[in-house]
Design an enzyme around this catalytic site. Structure first.
Site, PDB file in Angstrom:
ATOM      1  NE  ARG A 185      46.489  58.130  62.044  1.00  0.00           N
ATOM      2  CZ  ARG A 185      47.500  58.513  63.035  1.00  0.00           C
ATOM      3  NH1 ARG A 185      47.725  57.902  64.060  1.00  0.00           N
ATOM      4  NH2 ARG A 185      47.874  59.933  62.906  1.00  0.00           N
TER       5      ARG A 185
ATOM      6  CE  LYS B 183      30.262  42.229  64.820  1.00  0.00           C
ATOM      7  NZ  LYS B 183      28.881  42.800  64.726  1.00  0.00           N
TER       8      LYS B 183
ATOM      9  NE  ARG C 228      50.940  62.313  69.231  1.00  0.00           N
ATOM     10  CZ  ARG C 228      51.329  61.562  70.180  1.00  0.00           C
ATOM     11  NH1 ARG C 228      51.540  62.000  71.295  1.00  0.00           N
ATOM     12  NH2 ARG C 228      51.302  60.187  69.946  1.00  0.00           N
ATOM     13  CB  THR C 229      45.666  62.316  64.484  1.00  0.00           C
ATOM     14  OG1 THR C 229      47.048  62.449  64.302  1.00  0.00           O
ATOM     15  CG2 THR C 229      44.745  62.700  63.136  1.00  0.00           C
TER      16      THR C 229
ATOM     17  CG  HIS D 112      49.719  62.799  59.396  1.00  0.00           C
ATOM     18  ND1 HIS D 112      48.505  63.370  59.677  1.00  0.00           N
ATOM     19  CD2 HIS D 112      49.895  62.490  60.851  1.00  0.00           C
ATOM     20  CE1 HIS D 112      48.073  63.199  61.059  1.00  0.00           C
ATOM     21  NE2 HIS D 112      49.257  62.668  61.687  1.00  0.00           N
TER      22      HIS D 112
END
Ligand code: CP
Length: 313
Positions: free
Chosen positions: A113, A91, A63-64, A141
């Site tokens: 995020r 890496k 969703r986000t 959030h």
């Protein structure tokens, strides 16, 4: 909207506490305008043409990430998605170097995020552009809480003085923390409900009531927010089994009988059907789960517009 626009331009959005109640209402009003854009045949306005938004996601998201991408594109911004598996993070490149290198490409905003609380705030200190918290560990959030407020506001006509319950894995939930902060800013009485092992130590310091009885939690509430069990963040078993958890904490049609006839049922997603919410409740007439997703695009359009565009647009 000149005043609202000037206030936001160039800022970060890291947590609900970064905003005043007036600013949140400004965001809601802007998001309503952008909701209309998503209902047109041509879902695009030129507002952020020439701006660049980077989605930097260290954790999975449906969703986000998608709604920030759609939001940016509907505003005509260029949107670039970076995930850990397809970037040089795999890496061994550090978070600091990743942010500095992205920042060197001169984006206008980075949506972060990350599993570690404070990672977006750290990015905000070094990036030289607006940083938006797309969810950091169990900390915050903010755009989820804003879209949740919009969803409630659209249904109730107000976000003032609500009675709300948040039920589920409060311990690991950034959504719970941001929603508690946002709802309380508008005078809400918030009750949290979970097994004792899924509540944070000192939870009452958040200014909430606590119960372990889901029927008591949902009774007399305007809004009930259900949360999933975040097994991916658990180092040890915090309850005997999902079956036992759902016996006591699942929002079933039977439990819903304890609620008011105008209750709003919400869930930030992803939902685990039959664990924290029964399918017939998730898909039923009280559920606003997909409205929340629709509002996610509108609210993220508002956030991107106000942080990256603002008065000059
Ligand atoms: N609500 C929410 O944050 O969902 P995603 O993890 O899919 O982004």
């Amino acid at each position: 909207m000149e005043t609202v626009e000037k206030k936001f331009r160039g800022r970060h959005l890291l947590q609900i506490a970064d905003l005043t109640a007036d600013e949140i209402m400004g965001l809601l009003n802007t998001a309503y305008k952008f909701k209309d854009v998503s209902e047109r045949e041509i879902k695009k306005v030129p507002t952020l043409r020439g701006k660049t938004i980077v989605n930097l996601f260290y954790e999975p998201s449906t969703r986000t990430r998608t709604s920030f991408e759609i939001a940016g594109k509907r505003l005509s911004a260029d949107v670039i998605n970076i995930s850990t598996s397809s970037s040089s993070v795999s890496k061994g490149e550090t978070f600091k170097d990743t942010v500095l290198n992205i920042a060197a490409m001169k984006p206008d905003a980075i949506v972060v995020r990350h599993g570690s609380p404070g990672a977006p705030a750290y990015a905000a200190r070094i990036a030289g552009c607006s940083v938006i918290n797309g969810g950091d560990g169990a900390n915050a959030h903010p755009t989820q809480a804003l879209l949740d407020l919009m969803t409630i506001h659209e249904k109730k006509g107000t976000v003032e003085n609500l009675k709300a319950a948040i039920v589920g894995d409060i311990l690991h939930s950034r959504v719970a923390r941001s929603n508690i902060n946002a709802l309380k800013m508008f005078g809400a009485e918030v009750t949290v409900c979970a097994p004792p092992t899924l509540l944070p130590h000192g939870v009452k310091a958040l200014g909430v009531k606590v119960t372990h009885d889901i029927r008591e939690a949902v009774a007399d509430k305007d809004v009930v927010m259900m949360l999933r069990i975040q097994t991916e963040r658990m180092q040890q078993g915090l309850f005997p089994s999902l079956r036992e958890y759902s016996e006591h904490f699942c929002l079933s049609a039977k439990v819903l009988k304890s609620a008011r006839p105008d209750v709003l049922i919400m869930h930030p997603g992803p939902i685990n059907r039959g664990v924290e919410i029964a399918s017939d409740v998730a898909d039923g007439p009280y559920s606003l789960i997909l409205s929340q997703v629709t509002h996610g695009v509108a609210m993220r359009m508002a956030v991107l517009y106000l942080l990256c565009g603002g008065a000059e647009s």
